[in-house]
Scaffold this active site. Structure first.
Site, PDB file in Angstrom:
ATOM      1  N   ASP A  73       0.785  -1.249   0.000  1.00 16.33           N
ATOM      2  CA  ASP A  73       0.000   0.000   0.000  1.00 16.33           C
ATOM      3  C   ASP A  73       0.814   1.295   0.000  1.00 16.33           C
ATOM      4  O   ASP A  73       0.484   2.244   0.736  1.00 16.33           O
ATOM      5  CB  ASP A  73      -0.968   0.013   1.199  1.00 16.33           C
ATOM      6  CG  ASP A  73      -2.002  -1.100   1.139  1.00 16.33           C
ATOM      7  OD1 ASP A  73      -1.964  -1.904   0.186  1.00 16.33           O
ATOM      8  OD2 ASP A  73      -2.846  -1.174   2.052  1.00 16.33           O
ATOM      9  N   CYS A  92      -2.093  -2.567   7.680  1.00 12.14           N
ATOM     10  CA  CYS A  92      -2.052  -3.548   6.584  1.00 12.14           C
ATOM     11  C   CYS A  92      -0.768  -4.361   6.557  1.00 12.14           C
ATOM     12  O   CYS A  92      -0.793  -5.535   6.170  1.00 12.14           O
ATOM     13  CB  CYS A  92      -2.301  -2.847   5.255  1.00 12.14           C
ATOM     14  SG  CYS A  92      -4.041  -2.346   5.091  1.00 12.14           S
ATOM     15  N   ASP A 129      -4.617  -0.801  -1.719  1.00 12.97           N
ATOM     16  CA  ASP A 129      -5.912  -0.646  -1.067  1.00 12.97           C
ATOM     17  C   ASP A 129      -6.845  -0.046  -2.130  1.00 12.97           C
ATOM     18  O   ASP A 129      -6.468   0.930  -2.792  1.00 12.97           O
ATOM     19  CB  ASP A 129      -5.716   0.332   0.108  1.00 12.97           C
ATOM     20  CG  ASP A 129      -6.605   0.057   1.303  1.00 12.97           C
ATOM     21  OD1 ASP A 129      -6.931  -1.115   1.564  1.00 12.97           O
ATOM     22  OD2 ASP A 129      -6.957   1.033   2.006  1.00 12.97           O
ATOM     23  N   HIS A 186     -10.405   7.069   1.720  1.00 14.95           N
ATOM     24  CA  HIS A 186      -9.055   6.936   1.143  1.00 14.95           C
ATOM     25  C   HIS A 186      -9.046   5.837   0.085  1.00 14.95           C
ATOM     26  O   HIS A 186      -9.879   4.929   0.114  1.00 14.95           O
ATOM     27  CB  HIS A 186      -8.035   6.585   2.243  1.00 14.95           C
ATOM     28  CG  HIS A 186      -8.324   5.272   2.895  1.00 14.95           C
ATOM     29  ND1 HIS A 186      -9.227   5.136   3.928  1.00 14.95           N
ATOM     30  CD2 HIS A 186      -7.889   4.017   2.615  1.00 14.95           C
ATOM     31  CE1 HIS A 186      -9.315   3.855   4.263  1.00 14.95           C
ATOM     32  NE2 HIS A 186      -8.519   3.146   3.483  1.00 14.95           N
ATOM     33  N   LYS A 230      -7.052  -4.928  -3.081  1.00 14.13           N
ATOM     34  CA  LYS A 230      -7.854  -5.501  -1.997  1.00 14.13           C
ATOM     35  C   LYS A 230      -8.846  -4.477  -1.495  1.00 14.13           C
ATOM     36  O   LYS A 230      -8.573  -3.290  -1.496  1.00 14.13           O
ATOM     37  CB  LYS A 230      -6.939  -5.962  -0.850  1.00 14.13           C
ATOM     38  CG  LYS A 230      -6.055  -4.854  -0.322  1.00 14.13           C
ATOM     39  CD  LYS A 230      -4.957  -5.395   0.579  1.00 14.13           C
ATOM     40  CE  LYS A 230      -4.054  -4.288   1.048  1.00 14.13           C
ATOM     41  NZ  LYS A 230      -4.716  -3.245   1.843  1.00 14.13           N
TER      42      LYS A 230
HETATM   43  C1  VGL Z   1      -4.678   0.856   5.661  1.00  5.13           C
HETATM   44  C2  VGL Z   1      -6.086   1.967   7.068  1.00  5.13           C
HETATM   45  C3  VGL Z   1      -7.138   1.730   6.232  1.00  5.13           C
HETATM   46  C4  VGL Z   1      -3.294   0.397   5.356  1.00  5.13           C
HETATM   47  C5  VGL Z   1      -5.729   0.603   4.807  1.00  5.13           C
HETATM   48  O1  VGL Z   1      -2.952   0.244   4.180  1.00  5.13           O
HETATM   49  O2  VGL Z   1      -2.524   0.197   6.313  1.00  5.13           O
HETATM   50  N1  VGL Z   1      -4.867   1.529   6.789  1.00  5.13           N
HETATM   51  N2  VGL Z   1      -6.937   1.039   5.098  1.00  5.13           N
HETATM   52 ZN    ZN Z   2      -8.335   1.058   3.487  1.00  5.72          ZN
END
Ligand code: VGL
Ligand code: ZN
Length: 201
Positions: free
Chosen positions: A20, A153, A63, A82, A105
């Site tokens: 991510d 993540c 993400d 996000h 994902k």
């Molecule tokens: C993530 C918060 C929400 C991450 C993804 O990639 O760590 N954190 N969605």
């Molecule tokens: Zn997320």
């Protein structure tokens, strides 16, 4: 062939998993900017180069959320909006060296924290993403996990990797935590070590 980069050995049975590194997390203008998220990119790029040189696999996760999902605070979850499908925030950061497949994902509205599993929001059941099949097809036994966010993540991906039996290394210098609650970063480190991951700087 093997090659080393910050404290890690790569070979044909290893995959570098870059979690991510997207604008919303890694760019100061992102909607869920992780403090210093941009500062890990050059380190990750060195790891990507070392991995490729050694014949290791490099895979990326992304993400990838719909505009409405129980993942978002506005829809009952905990996160600001996000990484919405096809948005600037969802793009991998422009400075990141991208040299390998990308696993998305969260696309069906599930949280999708782990690169390995997605939870069906209807049934609550976990389903595998393509990541595991891809690693299996290449005979990968060892993972090196880096990226964002360390306590979300990265952590969930590492815990799944250990459940699936991968020898798993986490390079903290190539991660940063979001620390929604103070101490989340240390709790994530503890959980990953407890699960048998090799966690070091
Ligand atoms: C993530 C918060 C929400 C991450 C993804 O990639 O760590 N954190 N969605
Ligand atoms: Zn997320």
């Amino acid at each position: 062939m093997t090659a080393t980069a910050p404290d890690v050995r790569f070979d044909e049975h290893t995959a570098l998993v870059v979690v991510d590194v997207q604008n919303d997390f890694a760019d100061p203008g992102g909607n869920l900017y992780v403090d210093e998220g941009d500062q890990i990119i050059s380190t990750i790029n060195r790891l990507v180069a070392a991995a490729r040189e050694a014949g290791a696999a490099v895979v990326y996760t992304q993400d990838w959320h719909p505009e409405t999902t129980p993942h978002f605070e506005k829809d009952g979850g905990i996160w600001p909006v996000h990484c919405v499908t096809d948005s600037w925030g969802a793009q991998l950061h422009r400075d990141l060296e991208v040299d390998g497949p990308i696993i998305r994902k969260g696309a069906r509205g599930e949280d999708g924290y782990s690169g390995f599993t997605t939870r069906d929001v209807g049934t609550g059941e976990d389903q595998p993403t393509e990541l595991q099949a891809l690693l299996q097809a290449r005979g990968i036994s060892d993972l090196v996990v880096v990226g964002l966010a360390q306590d979300v993540c990265v952590k969930e991906t590492v815990l799944d990797a250990r459940r699936l039996g991968y020898a798993t290394t986490v390079l903290l210098d190539a991660t940063r935590p979001v620390n929604l609650e103070a101490g989340d970063d240390q709790r994530a480190v503890d959980a990953m070590i407890q699960a048998g991951a090799d966690v070091h700087s």
